[in-house]
Scaffold this motif. Structure first.
Motif: not given
Length: 99
Positions: A55-61, A79-98
């Motif tokens: 699920v893209c956090p930018g558009c919810g699609g 919270l550090g590198d491990a927490a940052d990596l665990a909180a990674r998110r997948h984005w549509h290319l367009h949603c990330w750009r805008i």
């Protein structure tokens, strides 16, 4: 005489170099971006590596399997590198750009 299309063997010494070249090439795709004062690591995901739906956090699609997209995570979270990596998110290319 016809040309041979078979690859030539280069010996065992170069195989380690080829592996390190490949890993450095793959690491080269990851980049760092600063958005609104926050530093992000951004990793493009190709269509062949996109194995699951997200699920893209930018558009919810939904980002369907087989669709190229990016994965982004903070590099300077409190919270550090491990927490940052665990909180990674997948984005549509367009949603990330805008976004």
């Amino acid at each position: 005489m016809p040309r041979s299309n078979r690859p030539r063997r280069s010996g065992a010494a170069s195989s380690g170099r080829e592996e390190s070249d490949l890993s450095s090439l793959l690491q080269g795709w990851k980049r760092t971006e600063v958005r609104r004062g926050v530093t992000w690591s951004v990793q493009p995901i190709s269509t062949s590596r996109a194995q699951k739906d997200y699920v893209c956090p930018g558009c919810g699609g939904t980002i369907d399997a087989g669709i190229a997209h990016v994965v982004a995570w903070r590099t300077d979270g409190p919270l550090g590198d491990a927490a940052d990596l665990a909180a990674r998110r997948h984005w549509h290319l367009h949603c990330w750009r805008i976004g």
